[in-house]
Design a protein around this motif. Structure first.
Motif, PDB file in Angstrom:
ATOM      1  N   VAL A 217       0.847  -1.207   0.000  1.00 10.49           N
ATOM      2  CA  VAL A 217       0.000   0.000   0.000  1.00 10.49           C
ATOM      3  C   VAL A 217       0.877   1.250   0.000  1.00 10.49           C
ATOM      4  O   VAL A 217       0.635   2.204  -0.743  1.00 10.49           O
ATOM      5  CB  VAL A 217      -0.950  -0.015   1.211  1.00 10.49           C
ATOM      6  CG1 VAL A 217      -1.710   1.304   1.317  1.00 10.49           C
ATOM      7  CG2 VAL A 217      -1.940  -1.178   1.100  1.00 10.49           C
ATOM      8  N   ALA A 218       1.916   1.255   0.833  1.00 15.58           N
ATOM      9  CA  ALA A 218       2.791   2.426   0.923  1.00 15.58           C
ATOM     10  C   ALA A 218       3.532   2.673  -0.381  1.00 15.58           C
ATOM     11  O   ALA A 218       3.802   3.833  -0.751  1.00 15.58           O
ATOM     12  CB  ALA A 218       3.787   2.237   2.067  1.00 15.58           C
ATOM     13  N   GLY A 220       2.323   2.060  -3.294  1.00 16.81           N
ATOM     14  CA  GLY A 220       1.366   2.429  -4.327  1.00 16.81           C
ATOM     15  C   GLY A 220       1.006   1.311  -5.274  1.00 16.81           C
ATOM     16  O   GLY A 220       0.378   1.560  -6.315  1.00 16.81           O
ATOM     17  N   TYR A 221       1.340   0.076  -4.944  1.00 17.25           N
ATOM     18  CA  TYR A 221       1.007  -1.045  -5.808  1.00 17.25           C
ATOM     19  C   TYR A 221      -0.343  -1.663  -5.453  1.00 17.25           C
ATOM     20  O   TYR A 221      -0.891  -2.446  -6.224  1.00 17.25           O
ATOM     21  CB  TYR A 221       2.092  -2.117  -5.725  1.00 17.25           C
ATOM     22  CG  TYR A 221       3.433  -1.607  -6.148  1.00 17.25           C
ATOM     23  CD1 TYR A 221       3.644  -1.125  -7.434  1.00 17.25           C
ATOM     24  CD2 TYR A 221       4.502  -1.575  -5.266  1.00 17.25           C
ATOM     25  CE1 TYR A 221       4.882  -0.628  -7.833  1.00 17.25           C
ATOM     26  CE2 TYR A 221       5.736  -1.078  -5.645  1.00 17.25           C
ATOM     27  CZ  TYR A 221       5.915  -0.607  -6.933  1.00 17.25           C
ATOM     28  OH  TYR A 221       7.125  -0.109  -7.314  1.00 17.25           O
ATOM     29  N   LYS A 223      -4.181  -0.620  -3.355  1.00 15.26           N
ATOM     30  CA  LYS A 223      -4.955   0.451  -2.715  1.00 15.26           C
ATOM     31  C   LYS A 223      -6.153  -0.159  -1.998  1.00 15.26           C
ATOM     32  O   LYS A 223      -6.716  -1.172  -2.438  1.00 15.26           O
ATOM     33  CB  LYS A 223      -5.422   1.475  -3.741  1.00 15.26           C
ATOM     34  CG  LYS A 223      -6.424   0.936  -4.753  1.00 15.26           C
ATOM     35  CD  LYS A 223      -6.857   2.036  -5.725  1.00 15.26           C
ATOM     36  CE  LYS A 223      -7.875   1.502  -6.739  1.00 15.26           C
ATOM     37  NZ  LYS A 223      -8.318   2.555  -7.696  1.00 15.26           N
ATOM     38  N   TYR A 232      -8.606  -4.919  -0.640  1.00 17.74           N
ATOM     39  CA  TYR A 232      -7.586  -4.166  -1.362  1.00 17.74           C
ATOM     40  C   TYR A 232      -7.547  -4.675  -2.802  1.00 17.74           C
ATOM     41  O   TYR A 232      -7.895  -5.836  -3.082  1.00 17.74           O
ATOM     42  CB  TYR A 232      -6.206  -4.340  -0.723  1.00 17.74           C
ATOM     43  CG  TYR A 232      -6.122  -3.831   0.692  1.00 17.74           C
ATOM     44  CD1 TYR A 232      -5.606  -2.578   0.974  1.00 17.74           C
ATOM     45  CD2 TYR A 232      -6.559  -4.610   1.760  1.00 17.74           C
ATOM     46  CE1 TYR A 232      -5.519  -2.102   2.274  1.00 17.74           C
ATOM     47  CE2 TYR A 232      -6.491  -4.141   3.068  1.00 17.74           C
ATOM     48  CZ  TYR A 232      -5.973  -2.888   3.315  1.00 17.74           C
ATOM     49  OH  TYR A 232      -5.907  -2.429   4.607  1.00 17.74           O
ATOM     50  N   THR A 235      -3.220  -1.696  -8.059  1.00 19.72           N
ATOM     51  CA  THR A 235      -3.272  -0.494  -8.887  1.00 19.72           C
ATOM     52  C   THR A 235      -2.638  -0.805 -10.248  1.00 19.72           C
ATOM     53  O   THR A 235      -2.101  -1.905 -10.473  1.00 19.72           O
ATOM     54  CB  THR A 235      -2.509   0.648  -8.211  1.00 19.72           C
ATOM     55  OG1 THR A 235      -1.135   0.265  -8.063  1.00 19.72           O
ATOM     56  CG2 THR A 235      -3.095   0.955  -6.836  1.00 19.72           C
ATOM     57  N   GLU A 237       0.046   0.456 -11.353  1.00 20.65           N
ATOM     58  CA  GLU A 237       1.480   0.253 -11.117  1.00 20.65           C
ATOM     59  C   GLU A 237       1.751  -1.155 -10.603  1.00 20.65           C
ATOM     60  O   GLU A 237       2.786  -1.758 -10.910  1.00 20.65           O
ATOM     61  CB  GLU A 237       2.011   1.289 -10.133  1.00 20.65           C
ATOM     62  CG  GLU A 237       2.084   2.710 -10.660  1.00 20.65           C
ATOM     63  CD  GLU A 237       0.722   3.390 -10.660  1.00 20.65           C
ATOM     64  OE1 GLU A 237      -0.244   2.791 -10.127  1.00 20.65           O
ATOM     65  OE2 GLU A 237       0.630   4.514 -11.204  1.00 20.65           O
TER      66      GLU A 237
END
Length: 245
Positions: A217-218, A220-221, A223, A232, A235, A237
């Motif tokens: 999560v941190a 950015g892969y 969300k 979750y 993303t 990315e």
């Protein structure tokens, strides 16, 4: 007088006399018991003792048994050593084999580290060469565009994720939705990524994969979906990173 007493003590402490005394007690214990515990007159107690003992039990048998036991003690020790030698050899061989396997494993790991270092050095050299090739381009727009693409590829290749985070990310892509679920029930806690469940073995195991999820999560892969922190999804990315792994 002291020398005489010391001589007697040294003789009594020898193994032979020790075995003889034990044999004496074994052969005459009934007579000794009656002699010490009977409430009869002394003459009667001695008669009881004589009735339970004899010259054989008082002298001959204890001395003979003491001699036999003293003579056979070393042979018994030798026999026990022969019996124990084989398992001791097996234990020593097992320890040596374990040390040998450990040494081989360490050598293999050192070789892997050396190969990785050499590969990393080669990559750095190749990067430097490619950077020089880009600098030689005359078209500035193409040079910038190419540099952006190369930087993007390098960023994806150089990304550092823990093994647990990689497991979650790859497992999540096994399904088209690319979801990761945090499941907390009475039976325990687990993290469901795709068709696999992680962290259900113990609290420590769950904590490792929970930290891996927060790591994704941190970065950015991944969300969160909603506000409960239970669902979750990957993303764009995250999908791209899995393709690059």
């Amino acid at each position: 007088m002291n020398d005489f007493v010391d001589a007697i003590n040294s003789r009594l402490k020898s193994p032979y006399f020790g075995y003889a005394i034990l044999a004496f007690l074994a052969f005459n214990w009934r007579g000794i018991f009656l002699l010490l515990t009977s409430s009869a007159a002394p003459i009667e107690r001695l008669e009881l003792f004589d009735s339970e003992t004899s010259c054989w039990s008082l002298a001959v048998l204890p001395l003979v048994v003491g001699a036999i036991v003293a003579a056979s003690t070393q042979w018994l020790k030798y026999l026990f050593l022969l019996i124990a030698r084989k398992p001791l050899e097996l234990i020593d061989n097992s320890n040596l084999e374990a040390e040998h396997r450990k040494f081989i494993r360490q050598a293999e790991l050192e070789k892997v580290r050396s190969d990785l270092a050499a590969k990393r050095e080669s990559e750095l050299i190749e990067r430097a060469k490619r950077d020089e090739s880009i600098d030689e381009l005359s078209d500035e727009s193409k040079k910038k565009e190419l540099q952006v693409e190369i930087n993007k590829i390098r960023k994806e290749r150089d990304i550092k994720l823990s093994d647990a985070a990689r497991e979650l990310l790859i497992a999540a892509t096994s399904e088209e939705k690319g979801t990761i679920l945090v499941l907390k029930t009475l039976a325990g806690e687990s993290i469901q990524a795709g068709k696999k469940a992680f962290g259900s073995q113990s609290k420590r195991d769950y904590a490792a994969y929970d930290a891996a999820l927060r790591e994704l999560v941190a970065a950015g892969y991944v969300k969160p979906v909603g506000h409960k922190g239970e669902i979750y999804e990957l993303t764009h990315e995250g999908w791209q990173l899995v393709d690059a792994l």
